[in-house]
Design a protein around this motif. Structure first.
Motif, mmCIF file in Angstrom:
data_model
loop_
_atom_site.group_PDB
_atom_site.id
_atom_site.type_symbol
_atom_site.label_atom_id
_atom_site.label_comp_id
_atom_site.label_asym_id
_atom_site.label_seq_id
_atom_site.Cartn_x
_atom_site.Cartn_y
_atom_site.Cartn_z
ATOM 1 N N SER A 65 25.682 -23.157 -23.247
ATOM 2 C CA SER A 65 26.765 -22.279 -23.706
ATOM 3 C C SER A 65 27.823 -22.179 -22.621
ATOM 4 C CB SER A 65 26.214 -20.885 -24.025
ATOM 5 O OG SER A 65 25.195 -20.964 -24.992
ATOM 6 N N GLU A 66 29.097 -22.239 -23.009
ATOM 7 C CA GLU A 66 30.171 -22.202 -22.022
ATOM 8 C C GLU A 66 31.403 -21.479 -22.557
ATOM 9 O OE1 GLU A 66 30.871 -26.341 -21.253
ATOM 10 O OE2 GLU A 66 32.336 -26.510 -22.891
ATOM 11 N N VAL A 67 32.293 -21.144 -21.624
ATOM 12 C CA VAL A 67 33.548 -20.463 -21.963
ATOM 13 C C VAL A 67 34.572 -21.485 -22.430
ATOM 14 C CG1 VAL A 67 35.477 -19.110 -21.048
ATOM 15 C CG2 VAL A 67 33.136 -18.588 -20.323
ATOM 16 N N GLU A 68 35.229 -21.186 -23.545
ATOM 17 C CA GLU A 68 36.327 -22.029 -24.013
ATOM 18 C C GLU A 68 37.647 -21.576 -23.422
ATOM 19 O OE1 GLU A 68 36.638 -22.209 -28.234
ATOM 20 O OE2 GLU A 68 35.185 -23.829 -28.431
ATOM 21 N N GLU A 69 37.900 -20.266 -23.534
ATOM 22 C CA GLU A 69 39.169 -19.726 -23.044
ATOM 23 C C GLU A 69 39.078 -18.218 -22.926
ATOM 24 O OE1 GLU A 69 43.948 -19.826 -24.215
ATOM 25 O OE2 GLU A 69 42.411 -20.142 -25.750
ATOM 26 N N GLY A 70 39.746 -17.665 -21.910
ATOM 27 C CA GLY A 70 39.814 -16.220 -21.744
ATOM 28 C C GLY A 70 41.251 -15.766 -21.577
ATOM 29 N N THR A 71 41.577 -14.592 -22.112
ATOM 30 C CA THR A 71 42.915 -14.026 -21.968
ATOM 31 C C THR A 71 42.808 -12.620 -21.389
ATOM 32 O OG1 THR A 71 42.940 -13.043 -24.194
ATOM 33 C CG2 THR A 71 43.700 -15.327 -23.974
ATOM 34 N N GLY A 72 43.927 -12.082 -20.934
ATOM 35 C CA GLY A 72 43.928 -10.737 -20.381
ATOM 36 C C GLY A 72 43.050 -10.644 -19.141
ATOM 37 N N SER A 73 42.152 -9.684 -19.122
ATOM 38 C CA SER A 73 41.247 -9.508 -17.977
ATOM 39 C C SER A 73 40.335 -10.709 -17.785
ATOM 40 C CB SER A 73 40.396 -8.248 -18.174
ATOM 41 O OG SER A 73 41.206 -7.100 -18.340
ATOM 42 N N PHE A 74 40.094 -11.459 -18.854
ATOM 43 C CA PHE A 74 39.208 -12.628 -18.777
ATOM 44 C C PHE A 74 39.932 -13.891 -18.310
ATOM 45 C CE2 PHE A 74 37.601 -9.925 -22.272
ATOM 46 C CZ PHE A 74 36.359 -9.594 -21.748
ATOM 47 N N ASP A 75 41.218 -13.761 -17.980
ATOM 48 C CA ASP A 75 42.006 -14.929 -17.580
ATOM 49 C C ASP A 75 41.481 -15.538 -16.279
ATOM 50 O OD1 ASP A 75 44.305 -16.667 -17.983
ATOM 51 O OD2 ASP A 75 45.154 -15.699 -16.219
ATOM 52 N N THR A 76 40.761 -14.753 -15.490
ATOM 53 C CA THR A 76 40.233 -15.260 -14.217
ATOM 54 C C THR A 76 38.976 -16.101 -14.403
ATOM 55 O OG1 THR A 76 38.970 -13.211 -13.916
ATOM 56 C CG2 THR A 76 41.166 -13.287 -12.941
ATOM 57 N N VAL A 77 38.363 -16.027 -15.596
ATOM 58 C CA VAL A 77 37.151 -16.811 -15.860
ATOM 59 C C VAL A 77 37.533 -18.254 -16.141
ATOM 60 C CG1 VAL A 77 35.102 -17.045 -17.296
ATOM 61 C CG2 VAL A 77 36.009 -14.772 -16.805
ATOM 62 N N LEU A 78 36.933 -19.198 -15.461
ATOM 63 C CA LEU A 78 37.267 -20.607 -15.619
ATOM 64 C C LEU A 78 36.783 -21.138 -16.951
ATOM 65 C CD1 LEU A 78 36.357 -21.967 -12.055
ATOM 66 C CD2 LEU A 78 38.631 -21.373 -12.932
ATOM 67 N N ASP A 79 37.622 -21.956 -17.600
ATOM 68 C CA ASP A 79 37.194 -22.636 -18.815
ATOM 69 C C ASP A 79 36.026 -23.551 -18.474
ATOM 70 O OD1 ASP A 79 39.358 -21.388 -19.899
ATOM 71 O OD2 ASP A 79 40.563 -23.193 -20.195
ATOM 72 N N GLY A 80 34.999 -23.518 -19.296
ATOM 73 C CA GLY A 80 33.816 -24.331 -19.037
ATOM 74 C C GLY A 80 32.755 -23.623 -18.220
ATOM 75 N N ALA A 81 33.023 -22.367 -17.816
ATOM 76 C CA ALA A 81 32.037 -21.615 -17.045
ATOM 77 C C ALA A 81 30.800 -21.352 -17.901
ATOM 78 C CB ALA A 81 32.623 -20.289 -16.571
ATOM 79 N N SER A 82 29.658 -21.357 -17.282
ATOM 80 C CA SER A 82 28.400 -21.148 -18.014
ATOM 81 C C SER A 82 28.251 -19.693 -18.449
ATOM 82 C CB SER A 82 27.207 -21.540 -17.143
ATOM 83 O OG SER A 82 27.252 -22.912 -16.828
ATOM 84 N N VAL A 83 27.636 -19.502 -19.606
ATOM 85 C CA VAL A 83 27.391 -18.174 -20.157
ATOM 86 C C VAL A 83 25.903 -18.034 -20.427
ATOM 87 C CG1 VAL A 83 28.010 -16.504 -21.931
ATOM 88 C CG2 VAL A 83 29.625 -18.305 -21.298
ATOM 89 N N LEU A 84 25.332 -16.933 -19.999
ATOM 90 C CA LEU A 84 23.913 -16.674 -20.229
ATOM 91 C C LEU A 84 23.769 -15.733 -21.417
ATOM 92 C CD1 LEU A 84 20.957 -16.975 -19.336
ATOM 93 C CD2 LEU A 84 21.306 -14.983 -17.841
ATOM 94 N N PHE A 85 23.136 -16.213 -22.494
ATOM 95 C CA PHE A 85 22.915 -15.408 -23.691
ATOM 96 C C PHE A 85 21.465 -14.932 -23.757
ATOM 97 C CE2 PHE A 85 26.810 -17.324 -25.181
ATOM 98 C CZ PHE A 85 27.345 -16.371 -26.041
ATOM 99 N N ALA A 86 21.295 -13.731 -24.311
ATOM 100 C CA ALA A 86 19.943 -13.211 -24.533
ATOM 101 C C ALA A 86 19.293 -13.991 -25.662
ATOM 102 C CB ALA A 86 20.007 -11.729 -24.883
#
Length: 215
Positions: A65-86
């Motif tokens: 699982s990875e980040v596609e895109e973030g806006t606003g406060s999430f703009d600092t998160v890199l596209d493609g960053a890993s996401v840990l899901f429960a």
């Protein structure tokens, strides 16, 4: 005797009140999906792996699982960053999941799911929506929404998917205090205009005396 609440003190109090009321809430949205070779594996109510979206009740596991895109406060998160899901995640239940997902990093964003419901479900499409709370280092907890979709035919028992989390706007608590502070300053100005304190500290009205002259 000096007034107990002069304009300078009123201004200082107003600044203190509004500063305390201002909160740094999370804004914007962030989208997720499966990376190359990734996806989700679904289970039915009996706990068996299934490729039938209509029978699915939970996600057994999230793969890459990875980040596609973030806006606003999430703009600092890199596209493609890993996401840990429960996992597993039962999506046809109103049970909370805290956290549902977490992004490691300076802000350490996460989303605590309060409840979720199935918006649409068939053999070829599944949509789940939910509400919850965002958390992040340096931010105040912020309410938000979560939308998850998956469709098509599984490859190697894994479905592709996408999701979006949106921070909900929060009313500015400082506005009311600012108006209140302005009203206090206005009332003080009127008091200074129409009243004058006597040596004993009791407000007295100004009296105009007319002296008649005699010829």
């Amino acid at each position: 005797m000096k007034p107990a609440f002069p304009p300078r003190m009123a201004l200082v109090a107003l600044i203190a009140f509004t500063s305390a009321a201002q909160a740094d809430f999370i804004t914007g949205s962030i989208n997720f999906s499966s990376g190359a070779g990734g996806g989700i594996i679904l289970q039915d109510s009996a706990g068996n792996v299934t490729t039938n979206l209509a029978a699915a009740t939970r996600i057994q596991s999230w793969v890459f699982s990875e980040v596609e895109e973030g806006t606003g406060s999430f703009d600092t998160v890199l596209d493609g960053a890993s996401v840990l899901f429960a996992q597993p995640w039962v999506f046809n239940s109103s049970s909370p999941k805290s956290p549902l997902w977490t992004i490691a990093g300076p802000e350490n964003f996460s989303f605590n799911l309060a409840s979720s419901t199935i918006a649409f479900q068939s053999r070829s499409f599944l949509a789940v929506k939910g509400t919850g709370t965002f958390t992040g280092t340096g931010f105040d907890d912020t309410p938000g929404t979560w939308i998850f979709t998956t469709q098509g035919v599984a490859a190697d028992s894994k479905f592709s998917w996408s999701s979006s989390s949106v921070a909900v706007a929060v009313a500015d608590g400082g506005t009311t205090l600012a108006l209140l502070g302005g009203s206090l300053l206005g009332l003080y100005g009127l008091r200074r205009r129409f009243c004058r304190r006597s040596p004993g500290g009791v407000p007295t009205r100004r009296l105009r005396t007319t002296v008649a002259s005699t010829p």
